[in-house]
Each structure stands twice: as structure tokens, then as C-alpha cells.
Design a protein around this motif. Sequence first.
Motif, PDB file in Angstrom:
ATOM      1  N   ILE A  91       0.847  -1.204   0.000  1.00  0.00           N
ATOM      2  CA  ILE A  91       0.000   0.000   0.000  1.00  0.00           C
ATOM      3  C   ILE A  91       0.879   1.249   0.000  1.00  0.00           C
ATOM      4  CG2 ILE A  91      -1.631   1.362   1.372  1.00  0.00           C
ATOM      5  CD1 ILE A  91      -2.808  -1.333   2.338  1.00  0.00           C
ATOM      6  N   GLY A  92       1.877   1.264   0.873  1.00  0.00           N
ATOM      7  CA  GLY A  92       2.757   2.428   0.948  1.00  0.00           C
ATOM      8  C   GLY A  92       3.484   2.693  -0.356  1.00  0.00           C
ATOM      9  N   TYR A  93       4.006   1.636  -0.967  1.00  0.00           N
ATOM     10  CA  TYR A  93       4.741   1.820  -2.216  1.00  0.00           C
ATOM     11  C   TYR A  93       3.800   2.141  -3.380  1.00  0.00           C
ATOM     12  CZ  TYR A  93       8.881   0.137   0.197  1.00  0.00           C
ATOM     13  OH  TYR A  93       9.935   0.006   1.059  1.00  0.00           O
ATOM     14  N   ARG A  94       2.603   1.586  -3.330  1.00  0.00           N
ATOM     15  CA  ARG A  94       1.611   1.912  -4.371  1.00  0.00           C
ATOM     16  C   ARG A  94       1.289   3.399  -4.356  1.00  0.00           C
ATOM     17  NH1 ARG A  94      -3.899  -0.241  -2.620  1.00  0.00           N
ATOM     18  NH2 ARG A  94      -3.906   1.766  -1.518  1.00  0.00           N
ATOM     19  N   GLU A  95       1.015   3.926  -3.165  1.00  0.00           N
ATOM     20  CA  GLU A  95       0.667   5.340  -3.060  1.00  0.00           C
ATOM     21  C   GLU A  95       1.857   6.229  -3.420  1.00  0.00           C
ATOM     22  OE1 GLU A  95      -2.416   6.434  -2.624  1.00  0.00           O
ATOM     23  OE2 GLU A  95      -2.915   4.287  -2.710  1.00  0.00           O
ATOM     24  N   THR A  96       3.046   5.795  -3.037  1.00  0.00           N
ATOM     25  CA  THR A  96       4.249   6.576  -3.372  1.00  0.00           C
ATOM     26  C   THR A  96       4.442   6.633  -4.886  1.00  0.00           C
ATOM     27  OG1 THR A  96       5.282   5.946  -1.285  1.00  0.00           O
ATOM     28  CG2 THR A  96       6.740   6.741  -3.034  1.00  0.00           C
ATOM     29  N   TRP A  97       4.298   5.500  -5.555  1.00  0.00           N
ATOM     30  CA  TRP A  97       4.452   5.474  -7.014  1.00  0.00           C
ATOM     31  C   TRP A  97       3.395   6.347  -7.693  1.00  0.00           C
ATOM     32  CZ3 TRP A  97       8.056   4.241 -10.362  1.00  0.00           C
ATOM     33  CH2 TRP A  97       7.713   4.143 -11.723  1.00  0.00           C
ATOM     34  N   ASN A  98       2.164   6.294  -7.194  1.00  0.00           N
ATOM     35  CA  ASN A  98       1.103   7.108  -7.795  1.00  0.00           C
ATOM     36  C   ASN A  98       1.422   8.597  -7.695  1.00  0.00           C
ATOM     37  OD1 ASN A  98      -0.380   4.858  -8.478  1.00  0.00           O
ATOM     38  ND2 ASN A  98      -1.721   4.948  -6.679  1.00  0.00           N
ATOM     39  N   VAL A  99       1.906   9.019  -6.530  1.00  0.00           N
ATOM     40  CA  VAL A  99       2.233  10.443  -6.359  1.00  0.00           C
ATOM     41  C   VAL A  99       3.435  10.823  -7.221  1.00  0.00           C
ATOM     42  CG1 VAL A  99       3.020  12.187  -4.706  1.00  0.00           C
ATOM     43  CG2 VAL A  99       1.208  10.585  -4.073  1.00  0.00           C
ATOM     44  N   LEU A 100       4.426   9.935  -7.295  1.00  0.00           N
ATOM     45  CA  LEU A 100       5.572  10.205  -8.171  1.00  0.00           C
ATOM     46  C   LEU A 100       5.123  10.352  -9.622  1.00  0.00           C
ATOM     47  CD1 LEU A 100       8.272   7.743  -6.759  1.00  0.00           C
ATOM     48  CD2 LEU A 100       8.422  10.245  -6.785  1.00  0.00           C
ATOM     49  N   MET A 101       4.239   9.471 -10.068  1.00  0.00           N
ATOM     50  CA  MET A 101       3.780   9.537 -11.448  1.00  0.00           C
ATOM     51  C   MET A 101       2.981  10.813 -11.700  1.00  0.00           C
ATOM     52  SD  MET A 101       3.791   8.339 -14.434  1.00  0.00           S
ATOM     53  CE  MET A 101       4.548   6.722 -14.218  1.00  0.00           C
ATOM     54  N   GLN A 102       2.157  11.209 -10.731  1.00  0.00           N
ATOM     55  CA  GLN A 102       1.402  12.460 -10.895  1.00  0.00           C
ATOM     56  C   GLN A 102       2.349  13.652 -11.025  1.00  0.00           C
ATOM     57  OE1 GLN A 102      -1.147  12.518  -7.459  1.00  0.00           O
ATOM     58  NE2 GLN A 102      -2.305  10.701  -8.124  1.00  0.00           N
TER      59      GLN A 102
END
Length: 388
Positions: A91-102
Motif C-alpha cells: 500500500i505504501g509503495y503503491r501510493e508513493t508510485w502514484n504520487v511520483l507519477m502524478q
Amino acid sequence: MIDSLCREMIDELPSFAPRVTEMIRTEMPRYAVVPEQEHIHDVTVQLHGLLGGLERGILPSADNLRASSRLGAARAAQGLPVETVLGAYHIGYRETWNVLMQGAVRRGQEAVAELAGQVTTFWTWIQELTNAVAVAYEAVLRAELSAREDRYRRLIEAMATADPGDETTVTLARSLGYDPVGAFQAFRGRSADLPNGSLERFRRHIATGPGVVVATMHGDALSVLSQGVPDEAVLRSLGRAVGQESAPAPPPLGVGLPRTGLSGAADSFQDADGALSLALRRDGGGTVRYSVAWLQSSLAEQSRRLSDVLGAGARTAHAHPHLAAAVIAYADHGFIPTAAARALNVHPNTVVYRLDRWTTLTGWDPRTRDGLMRSLLALDLYPAAHTP
């Protein structure tokens, strides 16, 4: 370009990490056992390591792996399932990747392409850190299981070799969840009768109900000590664990009386040992309750010494089973020859003849108190397979 994006996220961790923590605690309710501020701190440390690694284009360092190992050990000690712990990482890495991509999208196509080139590094971080967590978690779990097994074994051994009421045993019983002055009930079987994995299946099944149950194997014995659990529930769980419904015959098992206090628990194990001895001497094994067969169970472990007293009946029953059947039917049907005859589907005179013949061969008249007692004890303690 990506390094500046990672630095921005590191600066935003004081607000981002609590949001991620809240998502984890929402999706993984079991994380309620972890204090929230501790959880936020741990998420912050893990994400700071990941973002710092991406910023510099490096893989996890030894310090990063040690931090994940410590976290895995802590979560194991807090009782979280390993799949929950690993799920939180994702969950933590998923959210981190999403914010990085945004953030990369806002910067343009070049930033998106550069971030896409970091996918391998990103997932290597996930793989190595979660592996460190899992290894440390498993080590703690093995140590806890070993310590638990040791406590189980020491408690059962104390029932036979130590003073059950001494302070060490009382403390040990409390550590396993028992009330030392409550009622205990013991069960004894043979470890050889348990298929691989059945002990853990029994523990998992019985743990879903009320009360406290310790089950362990030591030497050739299976020992179970329950408190606050109906004996029928223990027997059902054992039956399911060993696959009793598909077995040709139920395994032999002795059930002691419910008794109060730790000294009572020790006595209940003695009950169960006697009942098991009797079960082992019976054709087809099965469960013997001390409450039902207390006299035979009490004497079963003395069967070798008693063979000089009761051997004549056992040998006669082995040579003439129809005579033994007449004695049992006579005792089971009100000491009335006609009732025994109906049960055996023979003429009443045949029953009388067989009782007389039994008396001649053994010297015991089953129509007298002493003769009947000797006859029935011999038949219970020395079935055909155990004739002295």
C-alpha cells in the motif's frame, strides 16, 4: 528531473506519511494493534529510505535492510499476520508510485519517461525490503513457537515430575492463560496416532472457541490439558484433526475427570493415563472416559500384576468366547437369564448352562458378587489380544 521530484516528496513526508498510514490502517484493520504515532514514524522511515534511494539511483543499503528486519520482527511480536505486514508495504509503495507519477506528468513527457526507467529500481526496493521483513518475521515466529512449545512441554512434565502447586508451575500455567485454581481436564493419547500436521490443525480449530487448551507431543505421548472447554468440543476437534471420519477405527484416547487446581490437573492426567491403558487393551481402540470406566481404568495399568488373579477368566474367554458373551449379556440385562437369552438369541437354558460352564472353568460364579466382579474385570482388562 526525477531526483528533484524525489526531494520534493521527501520534504512532503510529514504530511504524506500520515495519509499513507491512514490508508494502511483503513485497508488493514489489524494494524489497530500498532500505536498510530509509532506506525507513522515507521512509514516515514521506510518511505524516506525508498525516495532517497531513487533520488540517488541506488539499491537498498545494509542500514535500509536492517531497518526493515527490525520492523518485521516488531510486527511479528505485535501479532500481525505476515500477509498483513507485507500488504502494508505494498500500500505504501503503491501510493508513493502514484504520487511520483502524478508529479512526473505535471513536469511533462520527459519526466514520465525518466520515471518509467526507474521501475526496475523501484520494484527492487520493494522486493529486497519485503524479503528482509519476511525473513525477520519468520525468525521471530519460529523463536516464539519454540518458546511456546517449551512452555507446553514444561507444564505437562510438571504434572508428573514436580509439585503442581509450586510457584514456578503456577507462573507457567498463568503464562499460558490458565487460572491455576480453576478446573482442568486432561486427555492422553499416542503421538503415533496423529498424522503429520494434525496437532497444528487441532490447535487452530480449538483456538476458535472459548477457554484454554494446551496440546503437545512428548516422547510417544499426546497430552492435552483443557480449561473452560467442554470435553466433547475437545474430542470433536481432535477427531477432525486426525481425519477420524475416514479412519478405519478411532485412535485410543483416555479422558480424565475434570478436577480443580493444578494438583487436580495432575490427578486428571493420571485418570487419563489409566483410561488410555484400558483403551489400548480394547479391540478397536476408541475413547475411554475415566468417569465411566473408573474402576477398570484404575486397574488397567496394574494388569500385569493382576494377571495372576484374573488370568483364569481371560484365558477362558479367549478359548470359549461364547461363555464370555453369556456372562456379559447376563450382567447387562438385569441378571435375568431370559433377558440375556433374548439378547443372544438363544434359549434361556443355554444361558444357564454357559454360566455354569464359566463357573466350572474359572472357579467364579457370575451369579455372586465376587464372581461377577472378577469375571467382568477379567473381560475388560484382558480382551483376546491381551490374554495373559
